[in-house]
Design a protein around this motif. Structure first.
Motif, short mmCIF file in Angstrom:
data_model
loop_
_atom_site.label_atom_id
_atom_site.label_comp_id
_atom_site.label_asym_id
_atom_site.label_seq_id
_atom_site.Cartn_x
_atom_site.Cartn_y
_atom_site.Cartn_z
N VAL A 76 17.04 -3.19 -4.02
CA VAL A 76 16.64 -2.72 -5.34
C VAL A 76 17.65 -3.17 -6.40
O VAL A 76 17.27 -3.55 -7.51
CB VAL A 76 16.44 -1.19 -5.35
N THR A 77 18.92 -3.17 -6.06
CA THR A 77 19.93 -3.67 -7.00
C THR A 77 19.69 -5.15 -7.29
O THR A 77 19.73 -5.58 -8.45
CB THR A 77 21.35 -3.47 -6.43
N SER A 109 0.81 -1.22 0.00
CA SER A 109 0.00 0.00 0.00
C SER A 109 0.84 1.27 0.00
O SER A 109 0.30 2.36 -0.17
CB SER A 109 -0.93 0.01 1.21
N PHE A 110 2.15 1.15 0.24
CA PHE A 110 3.04 2.32 0.31
C PHE A 110 2.60 3.27 1.42
O PHE A 110 2.76 4.48 1.30
CB PHE A 110 3.08 3.07 -1.03
N GLU A 130 4.86 14.17 -5.42
CA GLU A 130 4.96 13.74 -4.03
C GLU A 130 5.69 12.40 -4.01
O GLU A 130 5.11 11.36 -4.31
CB GLU A 130 3.57 13.60 -3.41
N ALA A 131 6.96 12.44 -3.69
CA ALA A 131 7.80 11.25 -3.79
C ALA A 131 7.97 10.53 -2.46
O ALA A 131 8.33 9.36 -2.44
CB ALA A 131 9.16 11.61 -4.35
N ILE A 132 7.74 11.20 -1.36
CA ILE A 132 7.88 10.56 -0.05
C ILE A 132 6.73 11.05 0.82
O ILE A 132 6.34 12.22 0.76
CB ILE A 132 9.26 10.86 0.59
N GLY A 133 6.16 10.13 1.57
CA GLY A 133 4.96 10.46 2.33
C GLY A 133 5.27 10.89 3.76
O GLY A 133 6.38 10.71 4.26
N LEU A 134 4.25 11.42 4.39
CA LEU A 134 4.42 11.87 5.76
C LEU A 134 4.44 10.69 6.74
O LEU A 134 4.87 10.85 7.88
CB LEU A 134 3.33 12.87 6.13
N GLY A 135 4.01 9.51 6.30
CA GLY A 135 4.15 8.32 7.14
C GLY A 135 5.61 8.03 7.41
O GLY A 135 5.99 7.64 8.52
N THR A 138 9.98 4.38 -11.15
CA THR A 138 9.56 3.25 -10.33
C THR A 138 9.38 3.71 -8.89
O THR A 138 10.29 4.29 -8.29
CB THR A 138 10.61 2.12 -10.37
N ALA A 139 8.20 3.44 -8.34
CA ALA A 139 7.93 3.79 -6.93
C ALA A 139 8.53 2.71 -6.04
O ALA A 139 8.30 1.52 -6.25
CB ALA A 139 6.44 3.90 -6.72
N ILE A 140 9.29 3.14 -5.06
CA ILE A 140 9.92 2.22 -4.11
C ILE A 140 9.53 2.70 -2.71
O ILE A 140 9.88 3.82 -2.32
CB ILE A 140 11.45 2.23 -4.27
#
Length: 133
Positions: free
Chosen positions: A96-97, A3-4, A59-64, A110-112
């Protein structure tokens, strides 16, 4: 990871528990370090997020992630934040590598999710402080 999301019902009690632990049981400078750690952890991720939103309009990084790093700072103090971030980043790079070597397409779009790697960083340093003597 699917769910990211790092939900508030997980991150906020973790932060409160870390602050209470340091204020009630450790006391002294640890309580101050925990309060500064919580604020610094949140503000660090929040500032990266804001810069990225303003420069790339994404928005690449969330507040969570910010709340989780604040919780880590509340438990371990502000001094550990660079090491938590380093451990999280190195863990993410390794995984990821490995994924890219196993034919998973990974590019700049790609969302990570970073939360699981923050968990690795927090757990590693928490274990070093409270479990390994």
């Amino acid at each position: 990871m699917k769910s990211f999301r790092l939900p508030n019902h997980a991150t906020l009690p973790l932060m409160a528990a870390g602050l209470l632990w340091n204020v009630l049981f450790i006391r002294g400078d640890a309580a101050t370090d925990a309060i500064i750690g919580a604020a610094a952890g949140y503000l660090f991720i929040w500032s990266i997020r804001e810069v990225y939103i303003r420069t790339r309009n994404i928005e690449a990084i969330g507040l969570g992630d910010a709340k989780f790093l604040a919780a880590a700072g509340a438990w371990l103090g502000w001094q550990t934040l660079p090491f938590i971030l380093l451990t999280a980043s190195v863990s993410a790079l390794i995984i990821v590598t490995f994924q890219s070597l196993t034919n998973r397409k990974i590019d700049s779009k790609t969302a990570i999710p970073f939360g699981p790697y923050l968990c690795i960083g927090f757990w590693t340093l928490w274990s070093a402080k409270y479990v390994v003597i």
